[in-house]
Write a protein that holds these residues in place. Sequence first.
Motif, mmCIF file in Angstrom:
data_model
loop_
_atom_site.group_PDB
_atom_site.id
_atom_site.type_symbol
_atom_site.label_atom_id
_atom_site.label_comp_id
_atom_site.label_asym_id
_atom_site.label_seq_id
_atom_site.Cartn_x
_atom_site.Cartn_y
_atom_site.Cartn_z
ATOM 1 N N HIS A 32 10.437 -28.259 -1.637
ATOM 2 C CA HIS A 32 11.682 -27.998 -0.926
ATOM 3 C C HIS A 32 12.848 -28.112 -1.886
ATOM 4 O O HIS A 32 12.897 -28.979 -2.739
ATOM 5 C CB HIS A 32 11.869 -28.889 0.302
ATOM 6 N N GLN A 58 21.789 -32.840 9.220
ATOM 7 C CA GLN A 58 20.897 -33.880 9.733
ATOM 8 C C GLN A 58 19.551 -33.288 10.145
ATOM 9 O O GLN A 58 18.499 -33.832 9.827
ATOM 10 C CB GLN A 58 21.543 -34.599 10.932
ATOM 11 N N ARG A 60 18.188 -30.508 9.001
ATOM 12 C CA ARG A 60 17.483 -30.113 7.780
ATOM 13 C C ARG A 60 16.857 -31.326 7.105
ATOM 14 O O ARG A 60 15.733 -31.271 6.618
ATOM 15 C CB ARG A 60 18.423 -29.375 6.829
ATOM 16 N N TRP A 61 17.566 -32.453 7.105
ATOM 17 C CA TRP A 61 17.031 -33.682 6.508
ATOM 18 C C TRP A 61 15.786 -34.135 7.272
ATOM 19 O O TRP A 61 14.776 -34.503 6.675
ATOM 20 C CB TRP A 61 18.099 -34.778 6.513
ATOM 21 N N GLU A 62 15.846 -34.084 8.600
ATOM 22 C CA GLU A 62 14.700 -34.478 9.422
ATOM 23 C C GLU A 62 13.497 -33.567 9.156
ATOM 24 O O GLU A 62 12.362 -34.039 9.096
ATOM 25 C CB GLU A 62 15.074 -34.455 10.907
ATOM 26 N N LYS A 64 12.851 -31.949 6.360
ATOM 27 C CA LYS A 64 12.324 -32.293 5.034
ATOM 28 C C LYS A 64 11.511 -33.585 5.077
ATOM 29 O O LYS A 64 10.485 -33.699 4.422
ATOM 30 C CB LYS A 64 13.457 -32.402 4.019
ATOM 31 N N GLU A 65 11.945 -34.552 5.864
ATOM 32 C CA GLU A 65 11.189 -35.802 5.996
ATOM 33 C C GLU A 65 9.839 -35.549 6.675
ATOM 34 O O GLU A 65 8.821 -36.102 6.267
ATOM 35 C CB GLU A 65 12.002 -36.842 6.776
ATOM 36 N N HIS A 66 9.837 -34.715 7.697
ATOM 37 C CA HIS A 66 8.580 -34.389 8.384
ATOM 38 C C HIS A 66 7.639 -33.650 7.428
ATOM 39 O O HIS A 66 6.432 -33.916 7.400
ATOM 40 C CB HIS A 66 8.853 -33.548 9.628
ATOM 41 N N LYS A 68 7.622 -33.956 4.212
ATOM 42 C CA LYS A 68 7.158 -34.966 3.251
ATOM 43 C C LYS A 68 5.956 -35.717 3.813
ATOM 44 O O LYS A 68 4.956 -35.926 3.117
ATOM 45 C CB LYS A 68 8.300 -35.934 2.943
ATOM 46 N N GLU A 69 6.020 -36.111 5.075
ATOM 47 C CA GLU A 69 4.898 -36.799 5.725
ATOM 48 C C GLU A 69 3.674 -35.889 5.804
ATOM 49 O O GLU A 69 2.553 -36.323 5.555
ATOM 50 C CB GLU A 69 5.305 -37.247 7.131
ATOM 51 N N THR A 71 2.966 -33.397 3.815
ATOM 52 C CA THR A 71 2.461 -33.238 2.455
ATOM 53 C C THR A 71 1.587 -34.435 2.060
ATOM 54 O O THR A 71 0.525 -34.260 1.471
ATOM 55 C CB THR A 71 3.623 -33.086 1.464
ATOM 56 N N GLU A 72 2.017 -35.634 2.410
ATOM 57 C CA GLU A 72 1.236 -36.828 2.104
ATOM 58 C C GLU A 72 -0.094 -36.813 2.851
ATOM 59 O O GLU A 72 -1.123 -37.221 2.316
ATOM 60 C CB GLU A 72 2.052 -38.077 2.435
#
Length: 76
Positions: A32, A58, A60-62, A64-66, A68-69, A71-72
Amino acid sequence: MLEITDDKITYLSEEQNELISIQSEDIISIEHKFCELQIRTRDEQVHNINLLNTGSEQTRWEIKEHIKELTETIKG
């Protein structure tokens, strides 16, 4: 339109003007940048998803965090 769940990502492709669903098991990598997601899949496709139309910073940030999770989870 963008929907992210634990088992897939669904988005409206601006180029094809249709809904595209990507199963999480088909995703090789997710990168991203500022307002774009780049998703690479096993079939060697690259999906570029523009986040500028998804709402506020906000939101877009949420997203990206989702991602990230997710991806992990994919890397396991």
